[in-house]
Design an enzyme around this catalytic site. Structure first.
Site, PDB file in Angstrom:
ATOM      1  N   ASN A   1       0.814  -1.219   0.027  1.00 41.61           N
ATOM      2  CA  ASN A   1      -0.021   0.132  -0.055  1.00 41.61           C
ATOM      3  C   ASN A   1       0.836   1.209  -0.101  1.00 41.61           C
ATOM      4  OD1 ASN A   1      -1.799   1.931   0.140  1.00 41.61           O
ATOM      5  ND2 ASN A   1      -2.405   1.567   2.428  1.00 41.61           N
TER       6      ASN A   1
ATOM      7  N   LYS B   1       0.162   4.315  -0.283  1.00 37.86           N
ATOM      8  CA  LYS B   1      -0.743   5.289   0.131  1.00 37.86           C
ATOM      9  C   LYS B   1      -0.371   6.774  -1.017  1.00 37.86           C
ATOM     10  CE  LYS B   1      -0.025   3.557   4.690  1.00 37.86           C
ATOM     11  NZ  LYS B   1      -0.235   3.790   6.197  1.00 37.86           N
TER      12      LYS B   1
ATOM     13  N   HIS C   1      -9.642   1.400   4.104  1.00 38.59           N
ATOM     14  CA  HIS C   1      -8.318   1.334   5.021  1.00 38.59           C
ATOM     15  C   HIS C   1      -8.776   2.395   6.044  1.00 38.59           C
ATOM     16  CE1 HIS C   1      -4.350   2.677   5.934  1.00 38.59           C
ATOM     17  NE2 HIS C   1      -3.915   1.565   5.435  1.00 38.59           N
TER      18      HIS C   1
ATOM     19  N   GLU D   1      -7.090   4.810   7.193  1.00 35.86           N
ATOM     20  CA  GLU D   1      -7.160   6.408   6.986  1.00 35.86           C
ATOM     21  C   GLU D   1      -7.960   6.699   6.209  1.00 35.86           C
ATOM     22  OE1 GLU D   1      -3.099   5.677   5.035  1.00 35.86           O
ATOM     23  OE2 GLU D   1      -2.416   5.151   7.056  1.00 35.86           O
TER      24      GLU D   1
ATOM     25  N   GLU E   1      -5.990  -4.952  10.180  1.00 36.11           N
ATOM     26  CA  GLU E   1      -5.225  -3.968  10.288  1.00 36.11           C
ATOM     27  C   GLU E   1      -5.292  -3.056  11.625  1.00 36.11           C
ATOM     28  OE1 GLU E   1      -2.923  -2.668   6.601  1.00 36.11           O
ATOM     29  OE2 GLU E   1      -4.589  -1.301   6.674  1.00 36.11           O
TER      30      GLU E   1
ATOM     31  N   GLY F   1       1.805   2.007  10.882  1.00 32.37           N
ATOM     32  CA  GLY F   1       2.894   3.145  11.018  1.00 32.37           C
ATOM     33  C   GLY F   1       3.383   3.413  12.245  1.00 32.37           C
TER      34      GLY F   1
ATOM     35  N   SER G   1       2.713  -2.141  10.591  1.00 30.94           N
ATOM     36  CA  SER G   1       4.279  -2.351  10.788  1.00 30.94           C
ATOM     37  C   SER G   1       4.875  -3.778  10.432  1.00 30.94           C
ATOM     38  CB  SER G   1       4.543  -2.077  12.114  1.00 30.94           C
ATOM     39  OG  SER G   1       4.086  -0.714  12.358  1.00 30.94           O
TER      40      SER G   1
END
Ligand code: PEP
Length: 261
Positions: A13, A15, A98, A100, A170, A176, A216
């Protein structure tokens, strides 16, 4: 449930990263590193590089896809991209829901569900992301949160369609942060999701559905995660931005699922 029936999947991904030139350089660097991999290698890239990626990935085992879509085919939806447009640009899969998108852009489970139905209808393979926050985990609400996300996001699909989608667990506290979920914690959640699918959609769908872990993942921890029985692959953000580190992740495990055809 027999994990050798499912493909092992490595999904990047990117992003909001990489220009066209950077994307081309990446493909040139990654192709030789992973050319003997028997597994599925998916690259979730920005819309602007999708067409170019589709060309440069041709003849290789790299599969280009997108990170979002809108549920309608066309119309007055300024700034949006339809699944049909993604297919036209060469995407084979799309990441949906996702954290985000859910967090920054306020996407609800219902919205994810609309997009998911459209992706399935037009033959674009969806990767549906779910996961709990650190606070929800600390309060013991992980399975409640995941059940709600699964129920609402997958609503209205039939069992044969469920077997053909991918889920990505996730946990938000692991994305992250360098704070990867332990292999045991992820395995527990993956098993929980698979059992939930089995109860709602039948054992066949649960056996077939591919469930990825994301949060991560790095070259030094990927193998331990992938060795877990119900983990069929990884969705990788930060460590997928370098072809070298993503290549190491793809090559970290040689034995699992090699018999999958
Ligand atoms: C992601 O955002 O999908 C992700 C897994 O990111 P990272 O690998 O950087 O935690």
């Amino acid at each position: 449930m027999d994990s050798t029936k499912r493909p092992l999947v490595f999904a990047a991904n990117w992003k909001m990263n990489k220009t066209i030139g950077e994307a081309i350089d990446y493909v040139y660097a990654l192709r030789p590193l992973v050319k003997t991999s028997p597994n599925q290698i998916l690259l979730g890239v920005p819309f602007t590089v999708l067409r170019v990626m589709a060309d440069y990935c041709q003849g290789s085992n790299l599969i280009p896809g997108a990170q979002n879509m809108y549920e309608k085919d066309e119309g007055a939806f300024t700034g949006e991209i339809s699944g049909k447009m993604l297919l036209d640009a060469g995407a084979k899969f799309v990441i949906l829901g996702h954290s985000e998108r859910r967090g920054i852009f306020h996407e609800s489970n219902e919205f994810v569900n609309q997009k998911l139905k459209k992706a399935v209808e037009i033959g674009l393979k969806p990767i549906v992301c779910i996961g709990e926050t650190g606070e929800e985990r600390e309060q013991g609400h992980t399975t409640k949160v995941l059940t709600h996300q699964l129920k609402r996001s997958l609503e209205g699909l039939d069992p044969t369609q469920i077997g053909d989608i991918m889920l990505a667990y996730e946990p938000l506290w692991a994305i992250g942060t360098n704070n990867t979920a332990t292999p045991a914690v992820s395995q527990d959640v993956h098993l929980f999701c698979r059992r939930w699918i089995s109860k709602e959609f039948g054992e066949k769908a649960a056996d077939k559905i591919v469930i990825l872990y994301g949060g991560s993942v790095r070259p030094d921890n990927a193998a331990a995660i992938l060795e877990q029985k119900d983990i069929d692959g990884v969705l990788v953000g930060t460590a997928s931005l370098s072809a070298e580190s993503f290549g190491k992740i793809v090559n970290c495990l040689e034995t699992k699922h090699l018999n999958f055809t």
